[in-house]
Design a protein around this motif. Structure first.
Motif, PDB file in Angstrom:
ATOM      1  N   VAL A 103      26.692  15.269  32.797  1.00 52.91           N
ATOM      2  CA  VAL A 103      27.307  16.019  32.349  1.00 52.91           C
ATOM      3  C   VAL A 103      29.420  15.400  33.406  1.00 52.91           C
ATOM      4  CG1 VAL A 103      29.173  17.776  31.269  1.00 52.91           C
ATOM      5  CG2 VAL A 103      26.362  17.250  30.640  1.00 52.91           C
ATOM      6  N   ALA A 104      28.719  16.280  34.775  1.00 50.77           N
ATOM      7  CA  ALA A 104      29.932  16.527  35.548  1.00 50.77           C
ATOM      8  C   ALA A 104      30.610  14.779  36.441  1.00 50.77           C
ATOM      9  CB  ALA A 104      29.229  16.564  37.232  1.00 50.77           C
ATOM     10  N   ASP A 105      29.449  13.286  36.025  1.00 52.32           N
ATOM     11  CA  ASP A 105      29.918  12.621  36.147  1.00 52.32           C
ATOM     12  C   ASP A 105      30.912  11.928  35.139  1.00 52.32           C
ATOM     13  OD1 ASP A 105      29.791   9.681  37.003  1.00 52.32           O
ATOM     14  OD2 ASP A 105      28.620   8.851  35.722  1.00 52.32           O
ATOM     15  N   ALA A 106      30.568  12.382  33.927  1.00 54.28           N
ATOM     16  CA  ALA A 106      32.023  11.712  32.514  1.00 54.28           C
ATOM     17  C   ALA A 106      33.304  12.995  32.862  1.00 54.28           C
ATOM     18  CB  ALA A 106      31.754  12.906  31.783  1.00 54.28           C
ATOM     19  N   ILE A 107      32.471  14.122  33.391  1.00 50.62           N
ATOM     20  CA  ILE A 107      33.811  15.282  33.201  1.00 50.62           C
ATOM     21  C   ILE A 107      34.563  14.008  34.867  1.00 50.62           C
ATOM     22  CG2 ILE A 107      35.122  17.090  34.912  1.00 50.62           C
ATOM     23  CD1 ILE A 107      32.584  18.442  32.900  1.00 50.62           C
ATOM     24  N   LYS A 108      34.109  13.757  36.033  1.00 51.59           N
ATOM     25  CA  LYS A 108      35.231  13.028  36.966  1.00 51.59           C
ATOM     26  C   LYS A 108      35.537  12.127  36.974  1.00 51.59           C
ATOM     27  CE  LYS A 108      36.727  13.499  41.108  1.00 51.59           C
ATOM     28  NZ  LYS A 108      36.311  13.639  41.965  1.00 51.59           N
ATOM     29  N   ASN A 109      34.976  11.345  36.219  1.00 51.85           N
ATOM     30  CA  ASN A 109      34.317   9.884  36.140  1.00 51.85           C
ATOM     31  C   ASN A 109      35.836   9.268  35.029  1.00 51.85           C
ATOM     32  OD1 ASN A 109      34.479   9.285  38.973  1.00 51.85           O
ATOM     33  ND2 ASN A 109      31.687   9.597  38.406  1.00 51.85           N
ATOM     34  N   LYS A 110      35.352   9.193  33.875  1.00 51.99           N
ATOM     35  CA  LYS A 110      35.579   8.925  32.550  1.00 51.99           C
ATOM     36  C   LYS A 110      37.127  10.629  32.048  1.00 51.99           C
ATOM     37  CE  LYS A 110      33.659   8.900  27.494  1.00 51.99           C
ATOM     38  NZ  LYS A 110      33.909   7.660  27.779  1.00 51.99           N
ATOM     39  N   TYR A 111      36.814  11.477  32.547  1.00 53.26           N
ATOM     40  CA  TYR A 111      37.873  11.998  31.704  1.00 53.26           C
ATOM     41  C   TYR A 111      39.259  12.750  33.110  1.00 53.26           C
ATOM     42  CZ  TYR A 111      35.359  11.843  27.690  1.00 53.26           C
ATOM     43  OH  TYR A 111      34.602  11.861  26.668  1.00 53.26           O
ATOM     44  N   ASN A 112      38.446  12.165  34.579  1.00 54.49           N
ATOM     45  CA  ASN A 112      39.353  12.187  35.519  1.00 54.49           C
ATOM     46  C   ASN A 112      40.127  14.177  35.983  1.00 54.49           C
ATOM     47  OD1 ASN A 112      39.108   9.697  35.620  1.00 54.49           O
ATOM     48  ND2 ASN A 112      41.299   9.584  33.942  1.00 54.49           N
ATOM     49  N   ARG A 113      38.072  14.592  35.644  1.00 57.15           N
ATOM     50  CA  ARG A 113      39.641  16.542  35.672  1.00 57.15           C
ATOM     51  C   ARG A 113      38.000  16.443  37.711  1.00 57.15           C
ATOM     52  NH1 ARG A 113      43.709  17.118  34.354  1.00 57.15           N
ATOM     53  NH2 ARG A 113      43.558  19.059  35.650  1.00 57.15           N
ATOM     54  N   GLN A 114      38.738  17.499  38.264  1.00 50.16           N
ATOM     55  CA  GLN A 114      37.611  17.868  38.807  1.00 50.16           C
ATOM     56  C   GLN A 114      36.147  18.381  38.249  1.00 50.16           C
ATOM     57  OE1 GLN A 114      39.107  16.619  41.827  1.00 50.16           O
ATOM     58  NE2 GLN A 114      37.525  17.407  43.179  1.00 50.16           N
ATOM     59  N   ALA A 115      34.825  18.285  38.784  1.00 46.01           N
ATOM     60  CA  ALA A 115      33.568  18.771  37.918  1.00 46.01           C
ATOM     61  C   ALA A 115      33.555  19.292  39.043  1.00 46.01           C
ATOM     62  CB  ALA A 115      32.950  17.636  37.922  1.00 46.01           C
ATOM     63  N   VAL A 116      32.742  20.363  39.342  1.00 45.57           N
ATOM     64  CA  VAL A 116      31.540  21.314  39.616  1.00 45.57           C
ATOM     65  C   VAL A 116      30.725  21.837  39.653  1.00 45.57           C
ATOM     66  CG1 VAL A 116      31.700  24.076  40.762  1.00 45.57           C
ATOM     67  CG2 VAL A 116      34.392  22.892  40.561  1.00 45.57           C
ATOM     68  N   ALA A 117      29.299  21.425  40.208  1.00 41.76           N
ATOM     69  CA  ALA A 117      28.442  20.612  39.430  1.00 41.76           C
ATOM     70  C   ALA A 117      27.039  21.658  40.296  1.00 41.76           C
ATOM     71  CB  ALA A 117      27.376  20.066  40.782  1.00 41.76           C
ATOM     72  N   HIS A 118      26.485  22.689  39.270  1.00 45.06           N
ATOM     73  CA  HIS A 118      26.345  23.485  39.321  1.00 45.06           C
ATOM     74  C   HIS A 118      24.578  23.470  39.901  1.00 45.06           C
ATOM     75  CE1 HIS A 118      27.819  27.467  36.782  1.00 45.06           C
ATOM     76  NE2 HIS A 118      28.906  26.304  37.033  1.00 45.06           N
ATOM     77  N   ILE A 119      24.051  23.806  41.262  1.00 46.28           N
ATOM     78  CA  ILE A 119      22.311  23.928  41.478  1.00 46.28           C
ATOM     79  C   ILE A 119      21.818  25.482  42.037  1.00 46.28           C
ATOM     80  CG2 ILE A 119      21.768  22.402  43.318  1.00 46.28           C
ATOM     81  CD1 ILE A 119      23.738  20.815  43.416  1.00 46.28           C
ATOM     82  N   PRO A 120      21.234  25.782  41.359  1.00 47.98           N
ATOM     83  CA  PRO A 120      20.110  26.384  41.257  1.00 47.98           C
ATOM     84  C   PRO A 120      18.777  26.225  41.981  1.00 47.98           C
ATOM     85  CG  PRO A 120      20.575  26.095  38.599  1.00 47.98           C
ATOM     86  CD  PRO A 120      20.805  25.193  39.248  1.00 47.98           C
ATOM     87  N   CYS A 121      19.057  27.251  43.193  1.00 48.98           N
ATOM     88  CA  CYS A 121      18.137  26.171  44.415  1.00 48.98           C
ATOM     89  C   CYS A 121      16.477  26.430  44.228  1.00 48.98           C
ATOM     90  CB  CYS A 121      18.697  26.363  45.247  1.00 48.98           C
ATOM     91  SG  CYS A 121      18.643  27.716  46.456  1.00 48.98           S
ATOM     92  N   ILE A 122      15.649  27.944  43.585  1.00 48.38           N
ATOM     93  CA  ILE A 122      15.340  28.562  43.814  1.00 48.38           C
ATOM     94  C   ILE A 122      13.682  27.618  42.674  1.00 48.38           C
ATOM     95  CG2 ILE A 122      15.033  29.575  41.170  1.00 48.38           C
ATOM     96  CD1 ILE A 122      13.669  32.134  42.626  1.00 48.38           C
ATOM     97  N   ASN A 123      13.957  26.591  42.706  1.00 45.85           N
ATOM     98  CA  ASN A 123      12.664  25.686  42.109  1.00 45.85           C
ATOM     99  C   ASN A 123      13.020  24.780  42.349  1.00 45.85           C
ATOM    100  OD1 ASN A 123      11.701  27.841  40.016  1.00 45.85           O
ATOM    101  ND2 ASN A 123      12.745  27.625  38.091  1.00 45.85           N
ATOM    102  N   LEU A 124      13.393  24.659  43.041  1.00 45.08           N
ATOM    103  CA  LEU A 124      13.841  23.223  44.059  1.00 45.08           C
ATOM    104  C   LEU A 124      13.521  22.923  45.661  1.00 45.08           C
ATOM    105  CD1 LEU A 124      17.537  22.007  42.807  1.00 45.08           C
ATOM    106  CD2 LEU A 124      15.638  21.590  41.730  1.00 45.08           C
ATOM    107  N   THR A 125      12.922  21.230  45.875  1.00 44.75           N
ATOM    108  CA  THR A 125      12.683  21.628  47.425  1.00 44.75           C
ATOM    109  C   THR A 125      13.566  21.374  48.037  1.00 44.75           C
ATOM    110  OG1 THR A 125      11.955  19.198  46.730  1.00 44.75           O
ATOM    111  CG2 THR A 125      10.076  20.772  46.829  1.00 44.75           C
ATOM    112  N   HIS A 126      14.148  20.707  49.603  1.00 46.52           N
ATOM    113  CA  HIS A 126      14.334  20.883  49.781  1.00 46.52           C
ATOM    114  C   HIS A 126      14.706  18.602  50.209  1.00 46.52           C
ATOM    115  CE1 HIS A 126      13.575  23.070  53.461  1.00 46.52           C
ATOM    116  NE2 HIS A 126      14.983  23.552  52.809  1.00 46.52           N
TER     117      HIS A 126
END
Ligand code: FAD
Length: 278
Positions: free
Chosen positions: A53-76
């Motif tokens: 979805v962020a990719d579509a915002i940035k590269n299809k509709y040419n707006r700045q996209a901010v990607a939410h990254i919740p980290c609690i269930n992620l590894t390095h």
């Protein structure tokens, strides 16, 4: 700053069902559109969808996209993979979050708090990414008190955050008190105020339950009077949000982040007024 927040389509729906919404939101020319990731729980799969979805915002509709990254269930390794995928798609704005614990899911231990993710991103990629973080004018639900929560926020800011986005609130005085106290302990970066225009009674009851926002008496009266009439509640919710925004702008707010919940009609109505005020 004036920005929107959207959520990706459910995982059993194709991602392009959101394109029409993104197209119309982009036309309103927000400074950025942020994309939630597995709100209520996070996983690597939710990350892939958020990135699409962020990719579509940035590269299809040419707006700045901010990607939410919740980290609690992620590894390095998960985070590094997401960062390189975002970099590959030219998305360099991140909202670094801890995320909420999911019942029955044992959190990974790599990132117990958002500050750990912020440190990791800064160590790995220096200033390649612009990093936003969340803040809580009415105190995070797990924090023991206001000052402890504020000191944790200061640690995030000192780790290299560029801007803050606040949790939703309905009482501007709570935001002003928080902003004043944050400035007094040396938090100088911009703080965007999170505003959620209420459109459905059930939705607001659920949100308030999750985030613990106080409902001022005048807001409760609106819910009591119009809660069973969707059209009337939407109008009242837009007017209430606009009143909050006018007051925030008059009080020198750095920005307004609209939790638009993918509702273009609401976003348009609010944008039309905001554009005349900024
Ligand atoms: P943290 O900053 O880690 O804080 C969480 C708690 O831990 C606080 O009580 C804090 O005081 C405490 N704390 C912080 N650092 C320390 C430390 N070093 N030692 C001890 N205690 C500490 N969730 C999602 O899952 N997906 C989303 O897309 C999403 N989008 C959001 C967007 C916005 C604008 C906001 C405001 C929230 C969003 N959330 C999302 C919810 C967020 O993940 C939850 O509120 C979560 O409970 C806290 O995240 P955080 O990044 O603020 O955590």
């Amino acid at each position: 700053m004036f920005s929107f927040e959207v959520f990706p389509p459910r995982k059993d729906m194709p991602v392009d069902v959101i394109y029409d919404t993104l197209d119309q939101l982009s036309d309103l020319k927000p400074d950025f559109i942020s994309v939630t990731c597995g709100a209520g729980g996070s996983s690597a799969n939710a990350g892939a969808r958020m990135i699409e979805v962020a990719d579509a915002i940035k590269n299809k509709y040419n707006r700045q996209a901010v990607a939410h990254i919740p980290c609690i269930n992620l590894t390095h390794a998960d985070v590094d993979e997401m960062l390189s995928e975002l970099d590959r798609r030219d998305i360099h704005d991140i909202l670094a979050l801890r995320g909420d614990r999911v019942p029955g899911v044992e959190p990974k231990n790599d990132f117990p708090h958002a500050v750990d993710l912020i440190n990791h991103i800064r160590q790995k990629s220096a200033r390649k990414f612009k990093i936003y973080a969340a803040c809580y004018p009415e105190v995070h639900t797990e924090a023991p008190d206001f000052d402890t929560d504020l000191n944790h926020l200061k640690q995030k800011v000192d780790a290299g955050v560029d801007g803050l986005i606040s949790q939703l609130f309905f009482d501007n005085n709570a935001f002003y008190y928080f902003r004043d106290r944050a400035q007094r302990i040396g938090i100088k970066i911009p703080i965007e105020a999170g505003i959620m225009p209420v459109t459905k009674k059930r939705q607001i009851e659920r949100m308030v339950n999750i985030c613990g926002a106080c409902l001022p008496i005048k807001f409760r009266r609106i819910l009591d009077k119009y809660g069973d009439n969707d059209d009337a509640l939407m109008e009242a919710g837009i007017v209430y949000a606009l009143n909050q925004i006018v007051d925030l702008l008059a009080n020198g707010v750095d920005g307004v982040h609209l939790y638009v919940m993918n509702n273009v009609r609401v976003a348009r109505r609010i944008s039309e007024t905001v554009q005349k005020l900024i």
